[in-house]
Motif scaffolding. Structure first.
Motif, PDB file in Angstrom:
ATOM      1  N   UNK A   1       8.489  -5.045  -2.973  1.00 21.91           N
ATOM      2  CA  UNK A   1       9.454  -3.958  -3.017  1.00 21.91           C
ATOM      3  C   UNK A   1       9.917  -3.802  -4.464  1.00 21.91           C
ATOM      4  N   UNK A   2       9.268  -2.925  -5.227  1.00 16.05           N
ATOM      5  CA  UNK A   2       9.595  -2.781  -6.647  1.00 16.05           C
ATOM      6  C   UNK A   2      10.975  -2.191  -6.894  1.00 16.05           C
TER       7      UNK A   2
ATOM      8  N   UNK B   1      13.690  -3.384  -5.721  1.00 13.53           N
ATOM      9  CA  UNK B   1      14.681  -4.462  -5.707  1.00 13.53           C
ATOM     10  C   UNK B   1      14.862  -5.024  -7.114  1.00 13.53           C
ATOM     11  N   UNK B   2      16.080  -4.938  -7.656  1.00 16.45           N
ATOM     12  CA  UNK B   2      16.363  -5.564  -8.939  1.00 16.45           C
ATOM     13  C   UNK B   2      17.215  -6.822  -8.791  1.00 16.45           C
ATOM     14  N   UNK B   3      17.408  -7.228  -7.522  1.00  9.93           N
ATOM     15  CA  UNK B   3      18.221  -8.413  -7.252  1.00  9.93           C
ATOM     16  C   UNK B   3      17.382  -9.654  -6.995  1.00  9.93           C
ATOM     17  N   UNK B   4      16.057  -9.531  -7.075  1.00 10.30           N
ATOM     18  CA  UNK B   4      15.166 -10.669  -6.816  1.00 10.30           C
ATOM     19  C   UNK B   4      14.129 -10.744  -7.923  1.00 10.30           C
ATOM     20  N   UNK B   5      13.789 -11.968  -8.366  1.00 11.06           N
ATOM     21  CA  UNK B   5      12.814 -12.095  -9.452  1.00 11.06           C
ATOM     22  C   UNK B   5      11.371 -11.904  -9.025  1.00 11.06           C
ATOM     23  N   UNK B   6      11.087 -12.008  -7.725  1.00 14.42           N
ATOM     24  CA  UNK B   6       9.749 -11.815  -7.184  1.00 14.42           C
ATOM     25  C   UNK B   6       9.847 -10.727  -6.129  1.00 14.42           C
TER      26      UNK B   6
ATOM     27  N   UNK C   1       0.047  -7.082  12.311  1.00 17.61           N
ATOM     28  CA  UNK C   1       1.105  -7.821  11.609  1.00 17.61           C
ATOM     29  C   UNK C   1       0.634  -8.011  10.175  1.00 17.61           C
ATOM     30  N   UNK C   2       0.877  -6.999   9.337  1.00 21.72           N
ATOM     31  CA  UNK C   2       0.263  -6.943   8.017  1.00 21.72           C
ATOM     32  C   UNK C   2       1.286  -7.170   6.914  1.00 21.72           C
ATOM     33  N   UNK C   3       0.762  -7.324   5.698  1.00 18.97           N
ATOM     34  CA  UNK C   3       1.588  -7.725   4.565  1.00 18.97           C
ATOM     35  C   UNK C   3       2.746  -6.781   4.310  1.00 18.97           C
ATOM     36  N   UNK C   4       2.563  -5.489   4.567  1.00 23.81           N
ATOM     37  CA  UNK C   4       3.636  -4.551   4.272  1.00 23.81           C
ATOM     38  C   UNK C   4       4.832  -4.740   5.195  1.00 23.81           C
ATOM     39  N   UNK C   5       4.708  -5.599   6.212  1.00 23.15           N
ATOM     40  CA  UNK C   5       5.853  -5.971   7.040  1.00 23.15           C
ATOM     41  C   UNK C   5       6.139  -7.471   6.942  1.00 23.15           C
ATOM     42  N   UNK C   6       5.137  -8.295   7.269  1.00 20.48           N
ATOM     43  CA  UNK C   6       5.405  -9.737   7.317  1.00 20.48           C
ATOM     44  C   UNK C   6       5.503 -10.347   5.919  1.00 20.48           C
ATOM     45  N   UNK C   7       5.108  -9.590   4.892  1.00 21.38           N
ATOM     46  CA  UNK C   7       5.183 -10.089   3.528  1.00 21.38           C
ATOM     47  C   UNK C   7       6.291  -9.486   2.711  1.00 21.38           C
ATOM     48  N   UNK C   8       7.143  -8.659   3.333  1.00 17.90           N
ATOM     49  CA  UNK C   8       8.269  -8.071   2.618  1.00 17.90           C
ATOM     50  C   UNK C   8       9.321  -9.153   2.302  1.00 17.90           C
TER      51      UNK C   8
ATOM     52  N   UNK D   1      -0.584  -8.462  -3.556  1.00 18.40           N
ATOM     53  CA  UNK D   1       0.725  -8.769  -2.970  1.00 18.40           C
ATOM     54  C   UNK D   1       1.774  -7.781  -3.457  1.00 18.40           C
ATOM     55  N   UNK D   2       1.820  -7.585  -4.766  1.00 19.52           N
ATOM     56  CA  UNK D   2       2.843  -6.732  -5.351  1.00 19.52           C
ATOM     57  C   UNK D   2       2.689  -5.283  -4.901  1.00 19.52           C
ATOM     58  N   UNK D   3       1.442  -4.832  -4.844  1.00 24.59           N
ATOM     59  CA  UNK D   3       1.183  -3.429  -4.527  1.00 24.59           C
ATOM     60  C   UNK D   3       1.425  -3.112  -3.056  1.00 24.59           C
ATOM     61  N   UNK D   4       1.082  -4.061  -2.175  1.00 21.94           N
ATOM     62  CA  UNK D   4       1.106  -3.789  -0.741  1.00 21.94           C
ATOM     63  C   UNK D   4       2.368  -4.310  -0.055  1.00 21.94           C
TER      64      UNK D   4
END
Length: 532
Positions: A436-437, A439-444, A307-314, A430-433
């Protein structure tokens, strides 16, 4: 595989060993620490014995390439150990691929980073040995056909620490094995290189005891194969590379900082090397530590899933406890995320964050995978689905009022693009792993509100790739006894040793990289010894 990979039967026949001979020698019944060399009749003599066929294979390849007769003893029916089911990456500061890509790094930066990222449980000697030898090992690995490429994620896990790097230090193997990648490819490529160098592999042949001479030096190994015992002498030394103690419940309960659920290491990791070294008076290091990662548990098939960041942190997820409260940065690296499970409430006397719950909504499910379930696909039966957060909380036995309040607060954070509680999305990791770059609809890039029904929830638990404590070693990979002295001709590497990474996990591939590097170091040292 070549004829060098002897079956148990052919080896026993060649050595002239029988079950009756073993019984008459009484070796299977011996108790206590090691076996005295004067009581052993050797069935075979080699220069180097490596116990385990994961990262320890690098040591075997090095020894055989340098002309030493080398044998690998593997407990399982096939090789590779936990390395074979890993991602196969190696953490290599200032490596050749970084240099080719123009990514600056240095010995000083790597040591500065390690001094922080090992959290006070490594030593300057071990950190310097690693940094000074990892690229020498890498050059050797390349010389026997192991090539590498930059890994685009799971690099330094704390890139904001002094000396940290967002990209470049983690390399992944370039597979030459059809249909295989990652760790599976790496161990097969190493075995191929080992066979070509003359390494012998004995599978289904667990090492049981070490043999010691009157000077206290390790002279060989007592192993078992079927109903018989093999007594194998080592002229130069023995390298413990037998993995951790994940599947030894007595050891995990007595040593680890808290409960361990559904470990991901191979089931043959039962602390065999640890016990052999402990029986000789080896000192121990980091025994409360593991390479932690959260896991889902697939109740349908009885298997754990990372259960890693690329799923639970999306974007569009939160992780909460049964009180409905967040307790981690969901987009952070897995080892520090695992530590957050062990918050203990001394009022209720429980680990309040075990289990945790991943909560998400339909917007997330339509865009991203979760527990390897494809985006938009029907969720498995062990997921919980509900039309409202209140109904979801009731089904998961979570405090409903608190969960609703938590999600409302998180949604505000997501809208503003800032997480003041857990700093989600701030780190380069966080950003790299997880981010979701696109996405232009979210500020983070790591955060989006949870608003679209139905909602989903699934339990997660504190698991581990492997334990990382074991016999204390020095900068030569020699095992150290309780008096601070090296045990002559005994070495330990990988998860069979007290990791040079201490209490931290500096970056992706730190476990495989350390095992391979210290295996290389061990061979460099034993090559300086005279044969017994």
């Amino acid at each position: 595989m070549s004829d060098k990979n002897l079956s148990r039967r052919s080896f026993l026949q060649a050595a002239g060993v029988t079950s009756a001979a073993v019984a008459s020698g009484g070796l299977l019944a011996s108790t206590g620490g090691a076996v005295s060399a004067q009581d052993v009749e050797w069935d075979r003599t080699v220069d180097v014995i490596v116990i385990g066929s994961g990262t320890g294979q690098l040591a075997a390849i090095k020894a055989a390439t340098d002309g030493l007769e080398t044998i690998v003893l593997e407990k399982a029916a096939t090789g590779g150990g936990t390395t074979g089911i890993s991602g196969g990456g190696i953490w290599m500061p200032n490596n050749y691929k970084m240099q080719e890509a123009g990514i600056e790094d240095s010995r000083e930066e790597a040591l500065e980073y390690l001094s922080r990222a090992t959290f006070g449980q490594s030593t300057p000697e071990l950190m310097e040995a690693y940094v000074d030898n990892c690229n020498v090992m890498l050059d050797f690995a390349r010389s026997v056909g192991l090539e590498w490429e930059l890994q685009s994620w799971f690099n330094d896990y704390y890139p904001e620490f002094p000396g940290g790097k967002v990209l470049g230090r983690t390399l992944q193997p370039v597979s030459t094995i059809e249909g295989a990648s990652g760790g599976g490819a790496l161990v097969q490529m190493m075995q191929k290189a080992g066979e070509e160098a003359g390494v012998e592999y004995l599978f289904e042949t667990p090492a049981k005891k070490l043999v010691v001479n009157s000077d206290g030096a390790i002279t060989g190994v007592i192993a078992e194969s079927g109903d018989a015992t093999l007594n194998i002498q080592a002229r130069r030394g023995v390298i413990l590379a037998s993995g951790g103690f994940d599947h030894n419940e007595e050891m995990t309960v007595n040593f680890l900082r808290g409960p361990l659920y559904y470990p991901s290491a191979v089931r043959t990791n039962t602390g065999d090397g640890h016990k052999m070294a402990m029986a000789l008076g080896a000192n121990l290091r980091n025994m409360n530590e593991s390479w932690g990662w959260p896991v889902f548990f697939n109740e349908e098939y009885g298997v754990s899933i990372p259960a890693l960041a690329y799923e639970i942190g999306k974007p569009g997820t939160v992780v909460v406890n049964k009180r409905g409260e967040r307790f981690m940065n969901e987009s952070g690296a897995y080892d520090p995320a695992t530590r957050t499970f062990y918050t203990y409430d001394n009022g209720t006397h429980e680990y309040v964050n075990i289990p945790g719950f991943v909560i998400t909504d339909s917007a997330n499910r339509n865009l991203y995978t979760l527990a390897y379930t494809q985006a938009g696909a029907e969720v498995p039966s062990w997921f919980v689905q509900a039309d409202t957060l209140e109904e979801l909380a009731e089904a998961l036995e979570i405090d409903a009022e608190a969960l609703v309040a938590t999600v409302e607060q998180f949604n505000q954070y997501a809208t503003e693009g800032v997480d003041p509680e857990f700093h989600r999305g701030e780190s380069g990791f966080d950003k790299q792993t997880a981010g979701d770059p696109s996405r232009d609809d979210i500020p983070n890039s790591c955060m989006a509100p949870l608003t679209e029904a139905p909602f989903y929830g699934v339990k997660i638990w504190p698991g581990a790739l492997g334990t990382c404590g074991g016999p204390q070693i020095n900068g030569k990979a020699q095992v150290i006894d309780v008096w601070g002295n090296p045990i002559p001709r005994l070495y330990a590497v990988g998860n069979a040793s007290g990791s040079p990474m201490g209490a931290g996990y500096p970056g992706g591939g730190a476990t495989v990289g350390a095992g391979m590097t210290f295996g290389f170091i061990a061979v460099q040292d034993l090559e300086s010894l005279e044969s017994l």
